[in-house]
Design a protein around this motif. Structure first.
Motif, PDB file in Angstrom:
ATOM      1  N   PHE A 166       0.843  -1.175   0.000  1.00 10.69           N
ATOM      2  CA  PHE A 166       0.000   0.000   0.000  1.00 10.69           C
ATOM      3  C   PHE A 166       0.882   1.230   0.000  1.00 10.69           C
ATOM      4  O   PHE A 166       2.044   1.182   0.358  1.00 10.69           O
ATOM      5  CB  PHE A 166      -0.942   0.035   1.207  1.00 10.69           C
ATOM      6  N   GLU A 167       0.318   2.335  -0.451  1.00 12.72           N
ATOM      7  CA  GLU A 167       1.026   3.601  -0.485  1.00 12.72           C
ATOM      8  C   GLU A 167       0.333   4.573   0.449  1.00 12.72           C
ATOM      9  O   GLU A 167      -0.882   4.716   0.412  1.00 12.72           O
ATOM     10  CB  GLU A 167       1.023   4.171  -1.906  1.00 12.72           C
TER      11      GLU A 167
ATOM     12  N   LYS B  34     -17.464  -6.874 -12.647  1.00  9.43           N
ATOM     13  CA  LYS B  34     -17.072  -6.661 -14.043  1.00  9.43           C
ATOM     14  C   LYS B  34     -15.586  -6.315 -14.070  1.00  9.43           C
ATOM     15  O   LYS B  34     -15.010  -5.934 -13.059  1.00  9.43           O
ATOM     16  CB  LYS B  34     -17.890  -5.546 -14.684  1.00  9.43           C
ATOM     17  N   LEU B  35     -14.972  -6.453 -15.232  1.00 11.81           N
ATOM     18  CA  LEU B  35     -13.560  -6.119 -15.393  1.00 11.81           C
ATOM     19  C   LEU B  35     -13.363  -4.635 -15.095  1.00 11.81           C
ATOM     20  O   LEU B  35     -14.077  -3.791 -15.635  1.00 11.81           O
ATOM     21  CB  LEU B  35     -13.103  -6.438 -16.821  1.00 11.81           C
ATOM     22  N   GLU B  36     -12.418  -4.333 -14.202  1.00  9.76           N
ATOM     23  CA  GLU B  36     -12.139  -2.948 -13.831  1.00  9.76           C
ATOM     24  C   GLU B  36     -10.639  -2.713 -13.905  1.00  9.76           C
ATOM     25  O   GLU B  36      -9.864  -3.494 -13.384  1.00  9.76           O
ATOM     26  CB  GLU B  36     -12.633  -2.653 -12.418  1.00  9.76           C
ATOM     27  N   LYS B  37     -10.250  -1.622 -14.549  1.00 15.81           N
ATOM     28  CA  LYS B  37      -8.834  -1.271 -14.674  1.00 15.81           C
ATOM     29  C   LYS B  37      -8.556   0.021 -13.944  1.00 15.81           C
ATOM     30  O   LYS B  37      -9.428   0.878 -13.818  1.00 15.81           O
ATOM     31  CB  LYS B  37      -8.451  -1.147 -16.142  1.00 15.81           C
ATOM     32  N   ASP B  38      -7.319   0.151 -13.447  1.00 14.04           N
ATOM     33  CA  ASP B  38      -6.864   1.361 -12.759  1.00 14.04           C
ATOM     34  C   ASP B  38      -7.808   1.746 -11.615  1.00 14.04           C
ATOM     35  O   ASP B  38      -8.402   2.810 -11.606  1.00 14.04           O
ATOM     36  CB  ASP B  38      -6.712   2.527 -13.741  1.00 14.04           C
ATOM     37  N   VAL B  39      -7.913   0.850 -10.639  1.00 21.63           N
ATOM     38  CA  VAL B  39      -8.782   1.063  -9.484  1.00 21.63           C
ATOM     39  C   VAL B  39      -7.952   1.579  -8.317  1.00 21.63           C
ATOM     40  O   VAL B  39      -6.922   1.001  -7.973  1.00 21.63           O
ATOM     41  CB  VAL B  39      -9.504  -0.239  -9.080  1.00 21.63           C
ATOM     42  N   THR B  40      -8.412   2.665  -7.715  1.00 20.95           N
ATOM     43  CA  THR B  40      -7.740   3.236  -6.548  1.00 20.95           C
ATOM     44  C   THR B  40      -8.697   3.220  -5.366  1.00 20.95           C
ATOM     45  O   THR B  40      -9.811   3.727  -5.463  1.00 20.95           O
ATOM     46  CB  THR B  40      -7.304   4.688  -6.822  1.00 20.95           C
ATOM     47  N   TYR B  41      -8.247   2.605  -4.273  1.00 15.58           N
ATOM     48  CA  TYR B  41      -8.982   2.652  -3.017  1.00 15.58           C
ATOM     49  C   TYR B  41      -8.280   3.670  -2.125  1.00 15.58           C
ATOM     50  O   TYR B  41      -7.052   3.651  -2.003  1.00 15.58           O
ATOM     51  CB  TYR B  41      -8.978   1.287  -2.321  1.00 15.58           C
ATOM     52  N   LYS B  42      -9.058   4.552  -1.487  1.00 10.73           N
ATOM     53  CA  LYS B  42      -8.490   5.566  -0.608  1.00 10.73           C
ATOM     54  C   LYS B  42      -9.242   5.604   0.712  1.00 10.73           C
ATOM     55  O   LYS B  42     -10.458   5.437   0.739  1.00 10.73           O
ATOM     56  CB  LYS B  42      -8.597   6.963  -1.228  1.00 10.73           C
ATOM     57  N   VAL B  43      -8.496   5.852   1.784  1.00 12.68           N
ATOM     58  CA  VAL B  43      -9.096   6.179   3.073  1.00 12.68           C
ATOM     59  C   VAL B  43      -8.985   7.688   3.214  1.00 12.68           C
ATOM     60  O   VAL B  43      -7.908   8.263   3.024  1.00 12.68           O
ATOM     61  CB  VAL B  43      -8.356   5.496   4.238  1.00 12.68           C
ATOM     62  N   VAL B  44     -10.117   8.353   3.505  1.00 13.18           N
ATOM     63  CA  VAL B  44     -10.140   9.802   3.672  1.00 13.18           C
ATOM     64  C   VAL B  44     -10.903  10.139   4.954  1.00 13.18           C
ATOM     65  O   VAL B  44     -11.694   9.330   5.448  1.00 13.18           O
ATOM     66  CB  VAL B  44     -10.794  10.519   2.464  1.00 13.18           C
TER      67      VAL B  44
ATOM     68  N   TYR C 295     -15.112   9.411   8.365  1.00 12.31           N
ATOM     69  CA  TYR C 295     -14.070   8.712   7.624  1.00 12.31           C
ATOM     70  C   TYR C 295     -14.709   7.736   6.653  1.00 12.31           C
ATOM     71  O   TYR C 295     -15.786   7.193   6.897  1.00 12.31           O
ATOM     72  CB  TYR C 295     -13.050   8.040   8.536  1.00 12.31           C
ATOM     73  N   LYS C 296     -14.039   7.596   5.509  1.00 11.92           N
ATOM     74  CA  LYS C 296     -14.607   6.844   4.399  1.00 11.92           C
ATOM     75  C   LYS C 296     -13.535   6.037   3.694  1.00 11.92           C
ATOM     76  O   LYS C 296     -12.357   6.398   3.731  1.00 11.92           O
ATOM     77  CB  LYS C 296     -15.213   7.800   3.371  1.00 11.92           C
ATOM     78  N   ILE C 297     -13.977   4.994   3.011  1.00 10.49           N
ATOM     79  CA  ILE C 297     -13.149   4.313   2.027  1.00 10.49           C
ATOM     80  C   ILE C 297     -13.805   4.591   0.684  1.00 10.49           C
ATOM     81  O   ILE C 297     -15.009   4.372   0.509  1.00 10.49           O
ATOM     82  CB  ILE C 297     -13.032   2.801   2.293  1.00 10.49           C
ATOM     83  N   LEU C 298     -13.008   5.114  -0.245  1.00 13.27           N
ATOM     84  CA  LEU C 298     -13.485   5.417  -1.586  1.00 13.27           C
ATOM     85  C   LEU C 298     -12.895   4.427  -2.578  1.00 13.27           C
ATOM     86  O   LEU C 298     -11.734   4.011  -2.449  1.00 13.27           O
ATOM     87  CB  LEU C 298     -13.054   6.822  -2.007  1.00 13.27           C
ATOM     88  N   LYS C 299     -13.697   4.074  -3.568  1.00 12.68           N
ATOM     89  CA  LYS C 299     -13.211   3.306  -4.716  1.00 12.68           C
ATOM     90  C   LYS C 299     -13.265   4.274  -5.870  1.00 12.68           C
ATOM     91  O   LYS C 299     -14.346   4.687  -6.291  1.00 12.68           O
ATOM     92  CB  LYS C 299     -14.097   2.098  -4.974  1.00 12.68           C
ATOM     93  N   ASN C 300     -12.101   4.660  -6.354  1.00 12.71           N
ATOM     94  CA  ASN C 300     -11.969   5.785  -7.269  1.00 12.71           C
ATOM     95  C   ASN C 300     -12.623   6.976  -6.566  1.00 12.71           C
ATOM     96  O   ASN C 300     -12.148   7.368  -5.527  1.00 12.71           O
ATOM     97  CB  ASN C 300     -12.496   5.453  -8.651  1.00 12.71           C
TER      98      ASN C 300
ATOM     99  N   TYR D  77      -4.816  -0.768  -7.844  1.00 16.52           N
ATOM    100  CA  TYR D  77      -4.821  -2.013  -8.616  1.00 16.52           C
ATOM    101  C   TYR D  77      -4.800  -1.666 -10.093  1.00 16.52           C
ATOM    102  O   TYR D  77      -5.566  -0.807 -10.536  1.00 16.52           O
ATOM    103  CB  TYR D  77      -6.100  -2.821  -8.360  1.00 16.52           C
ATOM    104  N   ASP D  78      -4.000  -2.381 -10.870  1.00 17.32           N
ATOM    105  CA  ASP D  78      -4.009  -2.213 -12.321  1.00 17.32           C
ATOM    106  C   ASP D  78      -5.269  -2.833 -12.925  1.00 17.32           C
ATOM    107  O   ASP D  78      -5.853  -2.285 -13.849  1.00 17.32           O
ATOM    108  CB  ASP D  78      -2.782  -2.866 -12.960  1.00 17.32           C
TER     109      ASP D  78
END
Length: 144
Positions: A15-16, A106-116, A70-75, A43-44
């Motif tokens: 994780f970053e 479904k197929l998903e590309k370039d997925v970013t999960y963020k905690v904010v 506080y939240k977790i975002l997908k994109n 995730y790629d």
């Protein structure tokens, strides 16, 4: 979907954490439209049938009465959210923990999960340690 009697591959990913959030005492945003980013995972490619188990822990420093969103975002989409209200009797270094599972359909590309997170009180500081981990469960993966 059932994982009964199926082979399941479990992958752990690095994780970053944004540089400005590494236990620096960064002041948490008071703007829910521009929350403070705590951590992210990228995730790629995610495939149908994958399950992504996300687990996040972070701390704040305050002695004030405060509400923290506080939240977790997908994109940019919210997939988990919570609100915690602290009173002045709560200890400094309050821990915030969140877990959720994202089922990929479904197929998903370039997925970013963020905690904010954001707060209603000025001068609430983000503190470490910050931890954001994920596990990807892959159904019917062939092993050789």
């Amino acid at each position: 979907m059932s994982f009964h009697n199926n082979k399941v591959e479990i992958e752990q990913f690095k994780f970053e954490t944004p540089e400005n959030s590494r236990n620096t005492g960064e002041v948490i945003s008071m703007d829910d439209q521009e929350p403070t980013q705590v951590a992210e995972i990228i995730y790629d490619c995610l495939e149908p049938g994958n399950l992504i188990w996300l687990n996040s822990i972070f701390h704040i420093d305050t002695t004030e009465e405060v509400t923290v969103n506080y939240k977790i975002l997908k994109n940019k989409d919210e997939i988990y959210s919570s609100i915690t209200e602290l009173d002045s009797d709560d200890e400094i270094g309050q821990i915030f923990s969140q877990q959720t599972v994202d089922m990929i359909t479904k197929l998903e590309k370039d997925v970013t999960y963020k905690v904010v997170c954001d707060t209603n009180t000025p001068m609430v500081n983000l503190s470490g340690p910050i931890n954001f981990t994920d596990t990807r469960f892959v159904e019917d993966k062939k092993f050789f």
